[in-house]
Design a protein around this motif. Sequence first.
Motif, PDB file in Angstrom:
ATOM      1  N   ASP A   1      -5.394 -10.288   3.917  1.00  8.56           N
ATOM      2  CA  ASP A   1      -6.526 -10.569   3.024  1.00  8.56           C
ATOM      3  C   ASP A   1      -7.120  -9.293   2.425  1.00  8.56           C
ATOM      4  OD1 ASP A   1      -7.775  -9.434   5.174  1.00  8.56           O
ATOM      5  OD2 ASP A   1      -9.048 -11.148   5.651  1.00  8.56           O
ATOM      6  N   SER A   2      -6.407  -8.142   2.593  1.00 10.79           N
ATOM      7  CA  SER A   2      -6.832  -6.848   2.034  1.00 10.79           C
ATOM      8  C   SER A   2      -8.181  -6.388   2.574  1.00 10.79           C
ATOM      9  CB  SER A   2      -6.894  -6.914   0.495  1.00 10.79           C
ATOM     10  OG  SER A   2      -5.634  -7.224  -0.034  1.00 10.79           O
TER      11      SER A   2
ATOM     12  N   LYS B   1     -13.210  -5.027   1.154  1.00  6.59           N
ATOM     13  CA  LYS B   1     -11.937  -5.586   0.703  1.00  6.59           C
ATOM     14  C   LYS B   1     -11.385  -4.701  -0.402  1.00  6.59           C
ATOM     15  CE  LYS B   1     -11.836 -10.399   2.046  1.00  6.59           C
ATOM     16  NZ  LYS B   1     -11.327 -11.730   1.653  1.00  6.59           N
ATOM     17  N   PHE B   2     -10.099  -4.392  -0.287  1.00  2.00           N
ATOM     18  CA  PHE B   2      -9.462  -3.534  -1.282  1.00  2.00           C
ATOM     19  C   PHE B   2      -8.999  -4.355  -2.478  1.00  2.00           C
ATOM     20  CE2 PHE B   2      -8.689  -0.890   2.579  1.00  2.00           C
ATOM     21  CZ  PHE B   2      -9.383   0.232   2.148  1.00  2.00           C
ATOM     22  N   ASN B   3      -9.249  -3.780  -3.659  1.00  3.96           N
ATOM     23  CA  ASN B   3      -8.710  -4.330  -4.893  1.00  3.96           C
ATOM     24  C   ASN B   3      -7.493  -3.520  -5.303  1.00  3.96           C
ATOM     25  OD1 ASN B   3     -10.882  -6.101  -4.937  1.00  3.96           O
ATOM     26  ND2 ASN B   3     -12.118  -4.731  -6.223  1.00  3.96           N
TER      27      ASN B   3
ATOM     28  N   TYR C   1       0.841  -1.202   0.000  1.00  2.93           N
ATOM     29  CA  TYR C   1       0.000   0.000   0.000  1.00  2.93           C
ATOM     30  C   TYR C   1       0.875   1.250   0.000  1.00  2.93           C
ATOM     31  CZ  TYR C   1      -3.911  -3.026   1.352  1.00  2.93           C
ATOM     32  OH  TYR C   1      -4.865  -3.992   1.392  1.00  2.93           O
ATOM     33  N   GLN C   2       0.293   2.354  -0.454  1.00  6.18           N
ATOM     34  CA  GLN C   2       0.863   3.679  -0.250  1.00  6.18           C
ATOM     35  C   GLN C   2      -0.073   4.433   0.697  1.00  6.18           C
ATOM     36  OE1 GLN C   2       1.063   5.525  -4.101  1.00  6.18           O
ATOM     37  NE2 GLN C   2       3.066   4.634  -4.592  1.00  6.18           N
ATOM     38  N   ILE C   3       0.492   5.295   1.518  1.00  9.79           N
ATOM     39  CA  ILE C   3      -0.345   6.078   2.424  1.00  9.79           C
ATOM     40  C   ILE C   3       0.285   7.448   2.645  1.00  9.79           C
ATOM     41  CG2 ILE C   3       0.744   5.124   4.524  1.00  9.79           C
ATOM     42  CD1 ILE C   3      -2.104   5.324   5.805  1.00  9.79           C
TER      43      ILE C   3
ATOM     44  N   LEU D   1      -5.103   6.350   1.343  1.00  8.73           N
ATOM     45  CA  LEU D   1      -4.523   5.009   1.302  1.00  8.73           C
ATOM     46  C   LEU D   1      -4.773   4.416  -0.084  1.00  8.73           C
ATOM     47  CD1 LEU D   1      -3.311   2.550   3.012  1.00  8.73           C
ATOM     48  CD2 LEU D   1      -5.704   1.817   3.210  1.00  8.73           C
ATOM     49  N   LYS D   2      -3.758   3.834  -0.669  1.00  5.48           N
ATOM     50  CA  LYS D   2      -3.916   3.235  -2.003  1.00  5.48           C
ATOM     51  C   LYS D   2      -3.320   1.839  -2.006  1.00  5.48           C
ATOM     52  CE  LYS D   2      -3.092   4.071  -6.928  1.00  5.48           C
ATOM     53  NZ  LYS D   2      -2.564   5.012  -7.940  1.00  5.48           N
ATOM     54  N   LYS D   3      -4.104   0.877  -2.525  1.00 11.04           N
ATOM     55  CA  LYS D   3      -3.594  -0.491  -2.660  1.00 11.04           C
ATOM     56  C   LYS D   3      -2.879  -0.611  -3.999  1.00 11.04           C
ATOM     57  CE  LYS D   3      -4.904  -5.388  -2.708  1.00 11.04           C
ATOM     58  NZ  LYS D   3      -3.556  -5.763  -2.256  1.00 11.04           N
ATOM     59  N   LEU D   4      -1.640  -1.088  -3.942  1.00  9.49           N
ATOM     60  CA  LEU D   4      -0.832  -1.213  -5.164  1.00  9.49           C
ATOM     61  C   LEU D   4      -1.241  -2.445  -5.957  1.00  9.49           C
ATOM     62  CD1 LEU D   4       2.617  -0.266  -3.608  1.00  9.49           C
ATOM     63  CD2 LEU D   4       1.003   1.205  -4.836  1.00  9.49           C
TER      64      LEU D   4
END
Length: 576
Positions: free
Chosen positions: A456-457, A502-504, A358-360, A573-576
């Motif tokens: 598990d995101s 859940k993040f994709n 992730y980026q934050i 917050l960003k999921k890579l």
Amino acid sequence: MNNPDLSKKLLELNSLIEFSQLINSNLEIEFILGNILLSLMGRMLISRGMILIKTSSDKTNDIFEICSVKGINRKEIINKKISCKFPGEPVFKIEEIKEPHRVFEENNISIFFKIYFFNKLLGILCLGKKAGNRYPEENEIIFIETLLNISSTTIENSLKFAEIKNLNKELNEKITKLNSLFELSKVLNSNFQNIEEIIKLLRYTLLGNYGIKDLIIFSKYRSDSFQILSKNSSIEISDENLKSLNDVKERIFLTPEHKSDFFRFLYEKNFELVIPVTNQRNEITSITCLGKKLNKTEYSVTDIEFLESILNISVISIENSILFRESVEKQALEKELNIAREIQLALLPETIPEIRGYQISAVNKPAMHVGGDYFDVLKLTETKYALVIADVTGKGTPASLLMANMQSAVHSFLKFFEDEHFNLIDATQKINEVIYSNTSPEKFITFFWGILDTEDSSFNYVNAGHNKPIIFRENEILYLEEGGLMIGIMESGFPYESGKVKFNSGDVLLMFTDGVIEQNDTDQLEYGEERLIKTVRDNVNESTDVILNSILNEIENFGYGMKQYDDQTIIILKKL
């Protein structure tokens, strides 16, 4: 082989240790007594209780003040003084009191425990019967006495602390009054002042020394007729009203029977005193109308003499257009605010932990030296992280103090995070109870927090009345709104709910406070959520740092030339 009695005693010991740590964390007497009642009543399944603190004694009885109640109508009896002669035993029932006060009978109080600090009687713990109309058993009575013995030192320290606070308050009031007079004299004797600042200083002086909130100043400043020089009331004053001021020759106490329609009208608007101000030629050049004092006391002769002196030199200075020089008191306040800001910054995360996959990015911009927004990103385990954002009502020092309470509560609950035992809903409810019991009714907090599981995101969250965080996912947006009421509004009686997403890959989570979308432009239009969403969408494929800077630049450009009236906090917050 387990020994049940030993296990029970160890459990009670741990409970007492935790309770001791809790009440020793705060010297406010309401906090300490409230937690004594909560702990004992919850453990014993008792629905009604109160704690009396001894204030004095007369010839036959001790005088007590009801300082804390649970399960009883607080409004009717809290802070009520009662006189009663209790039996000599440390524990006794209501039947053993020769003449029990009616407050005990009316509220079904049945058993009493004296609270001693060494041989000094501090107060009385008063409890109703347990569920099933039963008295506490012997081992429970021993537990209660043990807990009260542990609490007695803290109660004594708290009472001494309250005495010191009251003494400091009285001293500060006297110092403030002297400082106000000194600063007022200093400013009004200088050669460079402006009218607005003199009036402002005059208002502070009246409010600080006498609790006078309402003030109207009429002046013939460069005119043959009276004009409104300053007023902090929304009342409408006509030209005909102004003409009636020419009949004022001396000081007037306003009454509903006054012959002037205008002065009767001012009385109805909570004004009480009219003081004319004369120049060196003994001509009335200004008239001031003062509202009632906030403490509802009448103006004394000393009050009026002091007020006439203040108003005379103030109005003369106003009419002479002397510039105001900044007071030492204001400089001291500025210094205190800077110190408070440094303390607040220490409560916010110094660095944000890196989250694998992730980026934050995050930012906090207070509207004043000290703000009421709070955010945090905490690493709980190797795969779990807590994301927190909150907004306290108001801003400045009061908001920052409440924010510090919230930060302390959040850290306390997350300090002992364990996957299988930690319940986000229960923790939210407990935080609400802590904040509710330690704040005034008009103060509350919008609050959002969640636990991110990188394994598990998943993101499990509770939204307590906060601006709904937004997930940007390809061509759609999702709002995180499951939760409940804001923190601090009600102690209990409403359930919180939790949500889970859940993040994709590529999902962006935006968390923000209302100061972000309420920034005004020169036309008094708000930046708004639509513009915020568009800015994020335009940059959704960029890094979180780029998205954050784009939002800040957009808000700054939108509000160019306008003050920032509310704190602004953002987490991305960003999921890579």
